[in-house]
Design a protein around this motif. Structure first.
Motif, PDB file in Angstrom:
ATOM      1  N   GLY A   1       0.610  -1.031  -0.098  1.00 61.31           N
ATOM      2  CA  GLY A   1       0.016  -0.083   0.111  1.00 61.31           C
ATOM      3  C   GLY A   1       0.746   1.191  -0.134  1.00 61.31           C
ATOM      4  O   GLY A   1       2.162   1.140  -0.071  1.00 61.31           O
ATOM      5  N   GLY A   2       0.108   2.289   0.306  1.00 55.45           N
ATOM      6  CA  GLY A   2       0.936   3.696   0.052  1.00 55.45           C
ATOM      7  C   GLY A   2       1.071   4.092  -1.314  1.00 55.45           C
ATOM      8  O   GLY A   2       0.574   3.682  -2.160  1.00 55.45           O
ATOM      9  N   GLU A   3       2.097   5.005  -1.322  1.00 57.31           N
ATOM     10  CA  GLU A   3       2.374   5.622  -2.589  1.00 57.31           C
ATOM     11  C   GLU A   3       3.908   5.013  -3.040  1.00 57.31           C
ATOM     12  O   GLU A   3       4.584   5.296  -2.036  1.00 57.31           O
ATOM     13  CB  GLU A   3       2.340   6.902  -2.638  1.00 57.31           C
TER      14      GLU A   3
ATOM     15  N   LYS B   1     -18.543  -2.809  -5.437  1.00 58.42           N
ATOM     16  CA  LYS B   1     -17.453  -3.271  -6.408  1.00 58.42           C
ATOM     17  C   LYS B   1     -16.376  -2.070  -6.049  1.00 58.42           C
ATOM     18  O   LYS B   1     -15.155  -2.106  -5.894  1.00 58.42           O
ATOM     19  CB  LYS B   1     -17.458  -3.308  -7.726  1.00 58.42           C
ATOM     20  N   VAL B   2     -17.016  -0.771  -5.822  1.00 58.14           N
ATOM     21  CA  VAL B   2     -16.154   0.439  -5.879  1.00 58.14           C
ATOM     22  C   VAL B   2     -15.240   0.137  -4.307  1.00 58.14           C
ATOM     23  O   VAL B   2     -14.172   0.790  -4.322  1.00 58.14           O
ATOM     24  CB  VAL B   2     -16.796   1.901  -6.021  1.00 58.14           C
ATOM     25  N   ASP B   3     -15.915  -0.376  -3.406  1.00 56.23           N
ATOM     26  CA  ASP B   3     -15.207  -0.293  -2.097  1.00 56.23           C
ATOM     27  C   ASP B   3     -14.262  -1.466  -2.173  1.00 56.23           C
ATOM     28  O   ASP B   3     -13.187  -1.002  -1.485  1.00 56.23           O
ATOM     29  CB  ASP B   3     -16.473  -0.694  -1.162  1.00 56.23           C
ATOM     30  N   PHE B   4     -14.261  -2.382  -2.831  1.00 50.18           N
ATOM     31  CA  PHE B   4     -13.328  -3.383  -3.020  1.00 50.18           C
ATOM     32  C   PHE B   4     -12.079  -2.842  -3.650  1.00 50.18           C
ATOM     33  O   PHE B   4     -10.756  -2.756  -3.363  1.00 50.18           O
ATOM     34  CB  PHE B   4     -13.749  -4.525  -3.624  1.00 50.18           C
ATOM     35  N   ILE B   5     -12.369  -2.170  -4.885  1.00 52.26           N
ATOM     36  CA  ILE B   5     -11.128  -1.335  -5.599  1.00 52.26           C
ATOM     37  C   ILE B   5     -10.338  -0.396  -4.669  1.00 52.26           C
ATOM     38  O   ILE B   5      -9.279  -0.313  -4.758  1.00 52.26           O
ATOM     39  CB  ILE B   5     -11.674  -0.796  -6.857  1.00 52.26           C
ATOM     40  N   GLU B   6     -11.109   0.323  -3.999  1.00 49.80           N
ATOM     41  CA  GLU B   6     -10.586   1.428  -3.088  1.00 49.80           C
ATOM     42  C   GLU B   6      -9.630   0.651  -2.001  1.00 49.80           C
ATOM     43  O   GLU B   6      -8.482   1.270  -1.931  1.00 49.80           O
ATOM     44  CB  GLU B   6     -11.549   2.291  -2.351  1.00 49.80           C
ATOM     45  N   ALA B   7     -10.183  -0.383  -1.473  1.00 52.09           N
ATOM     46  CA  ALA B   7      -9.426  -1.203  -0.422  1.00 52.09           C
ATOM     47  C   ALA B   7      -8.262  -1.853  -1.065  1.00 52.09           C
ATOM     48  O   ALA B   7      -7.270  -2.054  -0.252  1.00 52.09           O
ATOM     49  CB  ALA B   7     -10.113  -2.337   0.260  1.00 52.09           C
ATOM     50  N   MET B   8      -8.221  -2.172  -2.354  1.00 47.72           N
ATOM     51  CA  MET B   8      -6.910  -2.832  -2.971  1.00 47.72           C
ATOM     52  C   MET B   8      -5.867  -2.117  -2.934  1.00 47.72           C
ATOM     53  O   MET B   8      -4.557  -2.752  -2.825  1.00 47.72           O
ATOM     54  CB  MET B   8      -7.341  -3.001  -4.372  1.00 47.72           C
ATOM     55  N   TRP B   9      -5.815  -0.705  -3.041  1.00 47.66           N
ATOM     56  CA  TRP B   9      -4.583   0.128  -2.798  1.00 47.66           C
ATOM     57  C   TRP B   9      -3.866  -0.138  -1.520  1.00 47.66           C
ATOM     58  O   TRP B   9      -2.792   0.192  -1.488  1.00 47.66           O
ATOM     59  CB  TRP B   9      -5.095   1.775  -3.007  1.00 47.66           C
ATOM     60  N   GLU B  10      -4.742  -0.614  -0.623  1.00 46.75           N
ATOM     61  CA  GLU B  10      -3.727  -0.915   0.724  1.00 46.75           C
ATOM     62  C   GLU B  10      -2.901  -2.147   0.734  1.00 46.75           C
ATOM     63  O   GLU B  10      -2.194  -2.175   1.572  1.00 46.75           O
ATOM     64  CB  GLU B  10      -4.892  -1.276   2.033  1.00 46.75           C
ATOM     65  N   VAL B  11      -2.931  -2.879  -0.462  1.00 49.43           N
ATOM     66  CA  VAL B  11      -2.359  -4.214  -0.366  1.00 49.43           C
ATOM     67  C   VAL B  11      -1.399  -4.340  -1.738  1.00 49.43           C
ATOM     68  O   VAL B  11      -0.699  -5.136  -1.994  1.00 49.43           O
ATOM     69  CB  VAL B  11      -2.916  -5.326  -0.316  1.00 49.43           C
TER      70      VAL B  11
END
Length: 213
Positions: free
Chosen positions: A88-90, A179-189
């Motif tokens: 995650g992160g940048e 689906k959008v909640d899942f995609i947003e959460a994906m950035w954490e991993v």
């Protein structure tokens, strides 16, 4: 002998929790990904039989099936390694991924612009598909692709380096229809180390991916 095999996960089923539950990882890898591997191998056998018998009535369907299952296998093989429990992160230079960070900024204007585009591409796929960050060798830049199924809507020659699975089997048990909640959460991993490695490899092999005119 089978041409394609199901790769082992690079972590255990619980490694990506709470972003992705262990149950989803197990079903996704052991059932869905395995089905694409089997589908690709079965289609190759059917094509071999068609050649042996010189019977081509089903060639269109077989070629479509091969593209579907093979692309599903390849994208999932990237997907597992694109994620890590401590990701995650940048992407930042201090983490050793400065080359990737610079390429993202050059190609999309900013990391924020890139993140917004890939998020929207993945979250707005119609039906089943993927959001993908790819290296495009003709321009030497990064692009975002919105792929339907596993193989449609792809620029020829582009190399996927970060993939977000937007098929319902990737999230529905945990996120239901959000689906959008899942995609947003994906950035954490996101495993930026893996993405950066794929970016370097794609650049190094660019001349082999596309023959110069």
């Amino acid at each position: 002998m089978a041409t394609y095999t199901l790769p082992e996960l690079p972590y255990d089923y619980s490694a990506l929790a709470p972003v992705i539950s262990p149950e989803i990882i197990e079903l996704h890898h052991d059932k869905h990904h395995a089905a694409y591997v089997k589908g690709a191998n079965d289609t190759l056998e059917q094509l071999a039989e068609a050649r042996d018998k010189n019977q081509w009535g089903s060639i269109n369907g077989l070629e479509k099936n091969l593209a579907f299952h093979l692309s599903g296998h390849i994208l999932h093989s990237i997907y597992w390694h694109n994620m890590t429990g401590d990701g995650g992160g940048e992407p930042l230079e201090k983490d050793g991924v400065g080359e990737l960070a610079d390429a993202i900024a050059e190609s999309f204007g900013s990391y924020a612009g890139f993140k917004a585009q890939l998020t929207k591409a993945a979250a707005t796929t119609q039906g089943s598909g993927w959001g993908v960050l790819a290296y495009e060798p003709v321009s030497g830049r990064l692009i975002v692709e919105q792929i339907y199924d596993h193989q449609g809507n792809v620029g020829q020659g582009s190399v996927p380096i970060l993939v977000f699975d937007a098929w319902e089997h990737a999230f529905y048990l945990q996120y239901k229809n959000q689906k959008v909640d899942f995609i947003e959460a994906m950035w954490e991993v996101v495993n930026w180390q893996d993405v950066a490695k794929r970016y370097r490899s794609a650049r190094e092999r660019a001349n082999n991916l596309l023959l110069a005119p």
